[in-house]
Design an enzyme around this catalytic site. Sequence first.
Site, mmCIF file in Angstrom:
data_model
loop_
_atom_site.group_PDB
_atom_site.id
_atom_site.type_symbol
_atom_site.label_atom_id
_atom_site.label_comp_id
_atom_site.label_asym_id
_atom_site.label_seq_id
_atom_site.Cartn_x
_atom_site.Cartn_y
_atom_site.Cartn_z
ATOM 1 C CD GLU A 129 67.762 -7.006 -44.171
ATOM 2 O OE1 GLU A 129 68.505 -7.703 -43.433
ATOM 3 O OE2 GLU A 129 66.682 -6.512 -43.786
ATOM 4 C CD GLU A 157 63.250 -13.124 -34.462
ATOM 5 O OE1 GLU A 157 63.737 -12.370 -33.591
ATOM 6 O OE2 GLU A 157 63.225 -12.818 -35.679
ATOM 7 C CE LYS A 212 69.288 -10.286 -41.975
ATOM 8 N NZ LYS A 212 67.945 -9.689 -41.831
#
Length: 113
Positions: free
Chosen positions: A16, A68, A93
């Site tokens: 990612e 977050e 996301k």
Amino acid sequence: ISGIRAIGHHGVLEFERTSGQEFVVDVLLEVNTIDAAKHDDLQLTVDYSDVAKRVHAHITGDPYQLIETLANRIADDILTISRVLCVTITVHKPQAPIPVDFDNVAVTITRKK
């Protein structure tokens, strides 16, 4: 402002952070608009173009493991704008690495001055 989109490198997993993926951010502002409306003056309210640019910069900027954290950094930045009283940030996301079918992953936070 709904649907601010950009490619970011946020996530816990290494792929990612290297490959990146699309993130979508919604911003809800609480602003006292009485003077701006009365005088029809942009200087007396919040320039939404500035807000959108700031959010985009956070999405494409330094990577975080957690959405977050991204949401919190965006909220902290937007709260530095003098006329913003409260901000709600939702970070979506939609391509999160989850091994089942899903539509979206999102975190919503609200911060006040």
